[in-house]
Write a protein that holds these residues in place. Structure first.
Motif, PDB file in Angstrom:
ATOM      1  N   ILE A  56      -2.380 -28.742 -13.622  1.00  0.00           N
ATOM      2  CA  ILE A  56      -3.383 -29.321 -12.730  1.00  0.00           C
ATOM      3  C   ILE A  56      -2.779 -29.542 -11.341  1.00  0.00           C
ATOM      4  O   ILE A  56      -3.387 -29.208 -10.320  1.00  0.00           O
ATOM      5  CB  ILE A  56      -3.929 -30.645 -13.302  1.00  0.00           C
TER       6      ILE A  56
ATOM      7  N   ARG B 294     -12.047 -30.023 -10.658  1.00  0.00           N
ATOM      8  CA  ARG B 294     -12.997 -30.563 -11.649  1.00  0.00           C
ATOM      9  C   ARG B 294     -14.106 -29.546 -11.942  1.00  0.00           C
ATOM     10  O   ARG B 294     -14.585 -29.444 -13.068  1.00  0.00           O
ATOM     11  CB  ARG B 294     -13.576 -31.891 -11.152  1.00  0.00           C
TER      12      ARG B 294
ATOM     13  N   PRO C 114      -8.624 -27.203 -23.295  1.00  0.00           N
ATOM     14  CA  PRO C 114      -8.103 -27.879 -22.100  1.00  0.00           C
ATOM     15  C   PRO C 114      -6.677 -27.426 -21.809  1.00  0.00           C
ATOM     16  O   PRO C 114      -5.962 -26.977 -22.708  1.00  0.00           O
ATOM     17  CB  PRO C 114      -8.137 -29.361 -22.482  1.00  0.00           C
TER      18      PRO C 114
ATOM     19  N   GLN D  53     -12.594 -27.132 -14.247  1.00  0.00           N
ATOM     20  CA  GLN D  53     -12.499 -27.761 -15.564  1.00  0.00           C
ATOM     21  C   GLN D  53     -13.863 -27.760 -16.268  1.00  0.00           C
ATOM     22  O   GLN D  53     -13.946 -27.502 -17.464  1.00  0.00           O
ATOM     23  CB  GLN D  53     -11.977 -29.191 -15.412  1.00  0.00           C
TER      24      GLN D  53
ATOM     25  N   ARG E 220     -14.454 -24.344 -17.589  1.00  0.00           N
ATOM     26  CA  ARG E 220     -13.640 -24.127 -18.788  1.00  0.00           C
ATOM     27  C   ARG E 220     -14.306 -24.759 -20.015  1.00  0.00           C
ATOM     28  O   ARG E 220     -14.302 -24.176 -21.100  1.00  0.00           O
ATOM     29  CB  ARG E 220     -12.232 -24.685 -18.580  1.00  0.00           C
TER      30      ARG E 220
END
Length: 199
Positions: A49, A29, A42, A32, A35
């Motif tokens: 993942i 996370r 995404p 993410q 990012r």
């Protein structure tokens, strides 16, 4: 081994098993979130993942369990296994059937088969999967299970609950900007036509 016997062997490691999954998910996370901040798109596939989380699990589990005096860690080319007293375990991302997802290699089939023999382990070694499952929208870990299987047959399971006081690492899910004209088609970029030089 029965479910109760497996629980007895793993009981002292339950918090560590769950913490490794939760911390690995938190790492994903955080990646993410980076990012999103960097305006990277995404990832396209859930398997990306799953692979990232498995790598994060391995990076935590291998040294953590290697430091435990009653656990042996077997590091292999594409995976790792944990050996306890008469028990072998491996981490897997679980599906809707609560079984780990596997490519059917000889090694995977030997692990999945209740009577399958694992190299270097006694034939009576019990095999279980440590299954992690995200919630439906892949924003947090939903469940961590200890699962016994025989091939594609689910034998039994029990859950390792999230440890008390653990934080939930929530990152907003990115939503694409809406098209002001209401069209959801991709519009090709037009290039102006060059006119020949007039003399």
């Amino acid at each position: 081994m029965t479910q109760e016997e497996v629980r007895t062997v793993l009981d002292r490691y339950h918090d560590l098993i769950r913490q490794i999954v939760d911390d690995s998910w938190d790492e994903w996370r955080a990646v993410q979130a980076f990012r999103l901040e960097a305006k990277f798109p995404p990832v396209l596939y859930h398997r990306t993942i799953s692979n990232y989380v498995f790598d994060a699990i391995a990076r935590r589990a291998i040294p953590a369990f290697a430091a435990e005096p009653l656990v042996n860690v077997r590091v292999e080319a594409q995976t790792f296994k944990l050996q306890f007293r008469g028990l072998c375990a491996r981490y897997k991302k679980g599906g809707a059937d609560n079984l780990g997802r596997n490519i059917h290699t000889e090694a995977a089939l030997a692990f999945m088969d209740a009577d399958g023999l694992l190299p270097g382990m006694p034939p009576e070694t019990m095999k279980v999967e440590i299954i992690w499952q995200p919630n439906d929208i892949w924003t947090q870990i939903d469940r961590v299970l200890i699962v016994a299987r025989d091939g594609d047959e689910h034998l039994w399971e029990y859950e390792i609950e999230r440890r008390a006081g653990a934080k939930l690492y929530i990152v907003p899910t990115p939503t694409p900007p809406s098209d002001p004209e209401g069209h959801d088609l991709v519009k090709p970029k037009t290039t102006p036509v060059e006119k020949p030089n007039e003399v």
